[in-house]
Design a protein around this motif. Structure first.
Motif, PDB file in Angstrom:
ATOM      1  N   LEU A 124      78.376  59.700  21.138  1.00  8.92           N
ATOM      2  CA  LEU A 124      79.059  59.858  22.427  1.00  8.92           C
ATOM      3  C   LEU A 124      78.044  60.167  23.530  1.00  8.92           C
ATOM      4  N   GLY A 125      78.148  59.423  24.638  1.00 10.02           N
ATOM      5  CA  GLY A 125      77.291  59.678  25.794  1.00 10.02           C
ATOM      6  C   GLY A 125      76.649  58.402  26.308  1.00 10.02           C
ATOM      7  N   SER A 126      75.950  58.507  27.434  1.00 14.56           N
ATOM      8  CA  SER A 126      75.431  57.293  28.073  1.00 14.56           C
ATOM      9  C   SER A 126      74.077  57.477  28.749  1.00 14.56           C
ATOM     10  N   GLY A 127      73.415  58.615  28.520  1.00 14.24           N
ATOM     11  CA  GLY A 127      72.172  58.881  29.256  1.00 14.24           C
ATOM     12  C   GLY A 127      70.923  58.540  28.460  1.00 14.24           C
ATOM     13  N   GLY A 128      69.784  59.001  28.982  1.00  8.17           N
ATOM     14  CA  GLY A 128      68.513  58.784  28.313  1.00  8.17           C
ATOM     15  C   GLY A 128      68.449  59.506  26.979  1.00  8.17           C
ATOM     16  N   ARG A 129      69.013  60.715  26.945  1.00  2.78           N
ATOM     17  CA  ARG A 129      69.082  61.463  25.685  1.00  2.78           C
ATOM     18  C   ARG A 129      69.812  60.653  24.627  1.00  2.78           C
ATOM     19  N   GLU A 130      70.934  60.046  25.012  1.00  2.30           N
ATOM     20  CA  GLU A 130      71.720  59.299  24.037  1.00  2.30           C
ATOM     21  C   GLU A 130      70.991  58.019  23.604  1.00  2.30           C
ATOM     22  N   HIS A 131      70.268  57.361  24.543  1.00  4.43           N
ATOM     23  CA  HIS A 131      69.497  56.192  24.106  1.00  4.43           C
ATOM     24  C   HIS A 131      68.449  56.616  23.075  1.00  4.43           C
ATOM     25  N   ALA A 132      67.801  57.760  23.321  1.00 10.39           N
ATOM     26  CA  ALA A 132      66.792  58.233  22.361  1.00 10.39           C
ATOM     27  C   ALA A 132      67.436  58.555  21.008  1.00 10.39           C
ATOM     28  N   LEU A 133      68.595  59.208  21.036  1.00  9.96           N
ATOM     29  CA  LEU A 133      69.296  59.513  19.772  1.00  9.96           C
ATOM     30  C   LEU A 133      69.648  58.226  19.029  1.00  9.96           C
ATOM     31  N   VAL A 134      70.177  57.255  19.772  1.00 12.43           N
ATOM     32  CA  VAL A 134      70.589  55.981  19.156  1.00 12.43           C
ATOM     33  C   VAL A 134      69.372  55.258  18.564  1.00 12.43           C
ATOM     34  N   TRP A 135      68.283  55.236  19.325  1.00 12.18           N
ATOM     35  CA  TRP A 135      67.043  54.574  18.871  1.00 12.18           C
ATOM     36  C   TRP A 135      66.566  55.186  17.554  1.00 12.18           C
ATOM     37  N   LYS A 136      66.591  56.519  17.479  1.00 13.50           N
ATOM     38  CA  LYS A 136      66.115  57.203  16.278  1.00 13.50           C
ATOM     39  C   LYS A 136      67.111  57.037  15.117  1.00 13.50           C
ATOM     40  N   LEU A 137      68.391  57.152  15.396  1.00 15.04           N
ATOM     41  CA  LEU A 137      69.402  56.993  14.339  1.00 15.04           C
ATOM     42  C   LEU A 137      69.365  55.575  13.779  1.00 15.04           C
TER      43      LEU A 137
END
Ligand code: AMP
Ligand code: GLY
Length: 431
Positions: A6-19
């Motif tokens: 859940l989310g749409s920011g830079g933090r979430e892109h980083a989480l998605v990239w790592k996951l």
């Protein structure tokens, strides 16, 4: 394993990239995501990450999506859904979700709650008081000679903190929050802290209710312009590690804060399963907590995750299920730097829909990752859609090399009105 982030920011892109790098992941949805998350692919199957057009605060729609698609783990990025109880909602429907429940999320959602907790449990922090009456608040400011931080109690998009160095400033700040209600309901009470001086660092600890695992240090740059001047922003750039604490000093600081914090949580029956992010001031009289956040920092996440060697899925499941004591965090020795490219006008009103050029050229550089934040896909082009647009991130054996690499990548990118700080990491390099 199927994941919903859940989310749409830079933090979430980083989480998605790592996951997405975890071979356990077979499907990854992001609600709502951004143009960058939609470009990621799963390391296991090569399948694309899918953006789902549901906002992170639209709980009914999220639950309906989850019931249809049955994610094995839901991962919450931002503070607002946590404060609104997204974790409790998903748990009530039988889903495994990573993040603190509504009660535990109060560490970020209420500065009055946090401050009272810190005082009661002996966690080092600023001298402070909480007030609803403007006259009483002003009397307290006067006892501090007007040198204080005046804070709206609740969530105010990172803008509810006013720093004062005179009694007149402090009284104006109290009126702005308690009388003019500039931050709405978030300002129904104020927390007033003595002004602290020292180097500010970010700490992160992954928690499961009983165990807390401390990350390396990082440092954010909150002001909009070089030399720490200009308005406060969500964060204009970060680097990790920050060299102001040795490994043993970091361990000590972690103990001083996390040990009483964990004991306090147990004593008060608070089951914090998620990420605790204390902002800390290294003052002449020791480290002091400025505030607690109850989620990953943005843009701290962008410099932590490239250094993390564990499978992030394992960590989040251990945090959500209470088995963190079996996990050892592993970090690369590389330094990592993230420079935020922001829209013209940020942190004030911004212009949107500017075409972003040069993303492919930047991505082609080695040891560089461009995390998207406020971006969207429009007519086949990636355009700006928010204040903080990109987090240009690079890693290298030394901080100076990582910084040079990040700025070299940034040099390839352009959009109308783009601005960024040129001094990310400078305080560390000047040492
Ligand atoms: P906060 O949202 O509480 O982290 O506050 C935003 C920023 O204001 C912090 O990152 C600090 O730079 C500054 N700040 C907050 N509280 C204090 C304080 N008591 N003394 C000095 N600076 C502060
Ligand atoms: N880096 C600032 C924040 O995440 O609140």
């Amino acid at each position: 394993m199927k994941l919903l982030v859940l989310g749409s920011g830079g933090r979430e892109h980083a989480l998605v990239w790592k996951l997405a790098q975890s071979r356990q992941v077979t499907q990854l949805w992001v609600a709502p995501g951004n143009a960058g998350t939609a470009l990621e692919r799963l390391a296991g199957s090569g399948a694309a990450v899918e953006n789902v057009p549901i906002g992170a605060d639209q709980f009914d729609a999220l639950i309906a999506f989850a019931k249809q698609h049955r994610p094995d783990l839901v991962v919450v990025g931002p503070d607002n859904p946590l404060a609104l109880g997204v974790v409790d909602r998903f748990q009530a429907e039988g889903f495994l979700i990573w993040g603190p429940n509504q009660r535990a999320a109060q560490f970020e959602a209420s500065k009055a709650f946090s401050q009272e907790f810190m005082i009661r449990h002996g966690i080092p922090t600023a001298r402070s008081g909480t007030f609803t009456d403007p006259a009483e608040a002003k009397r307290y400011c006067a006892t501090l000679g007007g040198r204080c931080a005046v804070k709206a109690d609740g969530l105010a998009l990172g803008k509810g903190v006013l720093l004062a160095t005179s009694i007149a400033d402090a009284e104006r700040a109290v009126d702005e929050i308690l009388v003019d209600k500039s931050f709405g309901q978030a300002g129904s009470s104020v927390v007033i802290q003595e002004l602290m001086e020292g180097m500010e660092i970010s700490l992160h600890a992954l928690c499961d209710g009983r165990t807390a695992k401390l990350f390396p240090t990082s440092q954010d740059h909150k002001r909009s312009h070089d030399g720490d001047i200009g308005l406060n922003t969500g964060g204009m750039g970060t680097y990790s590690p920050a060299p102001f604490l040795s490994d043993s000093e970091l361990e000590q600081v972690g103990e001083q804060i996390l040990r009483p914090w964990l004991a306090g949580c147990v004593a008060d029956g608070i089951d914090f399963r998620g990420l605790l992010y204390p902002g800390v001031m290294l003052t002449a009289s020791g480290p002091k907590v400025i505030e607690f956040n109850a989620r990953f920092g943005d843009p701290e996440t962008q410099v932590y995750l490239p250094r993390l060697e564990n499978d992030l899925v394992d960590l989040l499941i251990a945090s959500a299920t209470g088995t963190l004591d079996r996990i050892t965090l592993r970090w690369s020795s590389q330094a990592c730097v993230c420079v935020v490219a922001a829209s013209g006008g940020y942190p004030g009103p911004i212009t949107k829909d500017k075409v972003i050029e040069g993303l492919d050229a930047a991505a082609a550089l080695p040891d560089v990752k461009v995390f998207h934040a406020g971006t969207a896909m429009k007519n086949g082009k990636i355009v700006t859609s928010g204040g903080r647009v990109l987090g240009i991130t690079a890693w290298a054996p030394t901080l100076a090399q990582a910084r040079d690499r990040a700025y070299a990548a940034l040099g390839k990118i352009h959009f109308e009105g783009m601005h960024y700080r040129t001094d990310i990491g400078a305080k560390a390099l000047a040492r």
